[in-house]
Design a protein around this motif. Structure first.
Motif, PDB file in Angstrom:
ATOM      1  N   TRP A   1       0.859  -1.175   0.000  1.00  0.00           N
ATOM      2  CA  TRP A   1       0.000   0.000   0.000  1.00  0.00           C
ATOM      3  C   TRP A   1       0.898   1.228   0.000  1.00  0.00           C
ATOM      4  CZ3 TRP A   1      -4.429  -0.618   4.126  1.00  0.00           C
ATOM      5  CH2 TRP A   1      -5.278  -1.671   3.746  1.00  0.00           C
TER       6      TRP A   1
ATOM      7  N   TYR B   1      -7.926   5.532   4.253  1.00  0.00           N
ATOM      8  CA  TYR B   1      -6.947   4.762   5.023  1.00  0.00           C
ATOM      9  C   TYR B   1      -6.818   5.278   6.452  1.00  0.00           C
ATOM     10  CZ  TYR B   1      -2.464   3.195   6.780  1.00  0.00           C
ATOM     11  OH  TYR B   1      -1.483   2.678   7.580  1.00  0.00           O
TER      12      TYR B   1
ATOM     13  N   LEU C   1      -7.390   2.932   9.645  1.00  0.00           N
ATOM     14  CA  LEU C   1      -6.301   2.760  10.611  1.00  0.00           C
ATOM     15  C   LEU C   1      -6.735   3.209  12.005  1.00  0.00           C
ATOM     16  CD1 LEU C   1      -3.241   2.102  11.054  1.00  0.00           C
ATOM     17  CD2 LEU C   1      -2.805   4.522  10.600  1.00  0.00           C
TER      18      LEU C   1
ATOM     19  N   LYS D   1      -8.469  -0.642  12.792  1.00  0.00           N
ATOM     20  CA  LYS D   1      -7.266  -1.469  12.830  1.00  0.00           C
ATOM     21  C   LYS D   1      -7.399  -2.576  13.885  1.00  0.00           C
ATOM     22  CE  LYS D   1      -2.315  -1.488  13.727  1.00  0.00           C
ATOM     23  NZ  LYS D   1      -1.170  -0.731  14.232  1.00  0.00           N
TER      24      LYS D   1
ATOM     25  N   ARG E   1      -3.442  -5.660   8.054  1.00  0.00           N
ATOM     26  CA  ARG E   1      -3.539  -5.062   6.726  1.00  0.00           C
ATOM     27  C   ARG E   1      -3.820  -6.129   5.666  1.00  0.00           C
ATOM     28  NH1 ARG E   1      -1.215  -3.913   2.376  1.00  0.00           N
ATOM     29  NH2 ARG E   1       0.734  -4.921   2.873  1.00  0.00           N
TER      30      ARG E   1
ATOM     31  N   ASP F   1      -7.039  -5.809   3.384  1.00  0.00           N
ATOM     32  CA  ASP F   1      -6.886  -5.858   1.930  1.00  0.00           C
ATOM     33  C   ASP F   1      -7.737  -6.973   1.350  1.00  0.00           C
ATOM     34  OD1 ASP F   1      -5.265  -6.863  -0.650  1.00  0.00           O
ATOM     35  OD2 ASP F   1      -4.800  -4.742  -0.298  1.00  0.00           O
TER      36      ASP F   1
END
Length: 184
Positions: A54, A95, A99, A103, A118, A122
């Motif tokens: 990323w 993002y 995050l 997250k 991640r 994804d």
């Protein structure tokens, strides 16, 4: 001289015209189908791949910077951008929002799979883009949801079955993605 021109052409193709590395499209469905397929299907080492890189988002990075491009079909792409607002302690999209807000949710989903948060984020966005179970469009936003069977890549055993949602703006920017208990 010819070698220098070839190197320059390669660098221009790789870096792109903006001076930043281009985002990677989602891998072919065959590469990751074992992660999302029925629980009885085995996962082979060939099929298990880490998520593509990323783009980086620093504290002062432009909110529109492309982090990752997810290809829905040959016509539509969904863009994960840095999002923002930048410098915010509670970003509302992209993002930075994922995050900041989700997250931990993705870390809990990654537990026992030998993948990181991640990779799971994804995976969820990639499958919601390419093959959602359900979708709904309203109020200038679209919701996509998909059940994924998350497997331990070392033992090939399902560690959890989870629904993941992804919300996309009318401009095809990803607002958020997260694990949930209900479909769109």
């Amino acid at each position: 001289m010819r070698a220098k021109l070839l190197c320059a052409a390669f660098a221009a193709a790789f870096i792109g015209t903006t001076g930043t590395a281009t985002a990677h499209a989602a891998p072919p469905a065959d590469d990751r189908s074992a992660w999302a397929a029925a629980p009885h299907q085995p996962v082979s080492r060939v099929q298990v791949q880490a998520a593509p890189p990323w783009g980086a988002c620093g504290r002062s990075t432009d909110p529109q910077k492309l982090v990752r491009l997810f290809t829905k079909n040959r016509v539509v792409d969904f863009a994960l951008r840095c999002g923002g607002p930048k410098y915010s302690s509670s970003p509302t999209w992209g993002y930075r929002h994922i995050l900041w807000r989700h997250k931990g949710d993705f870390e809990r989903m990654a537990a026992g799979t030998y993948q990181n948060w991640r990779d799971i984020a994804d995976l969820a966005m990639s499958h919601n883009t390419s093959d959602p179970d359900r979708w709904k469009h309203s109020g200038g936003k679209s919701c996509y949801s998909r059940v994924l069977y998350l497997k331990n890549i070392r033992t090939n055993k399902v560690v959890r079955k989870q629904i993941f949602k992804m919300i996309v703006s009318s401009s095809n920017n990803i607002i958020t993605s997260y694990p949930t208990g209900t479909h769109c």
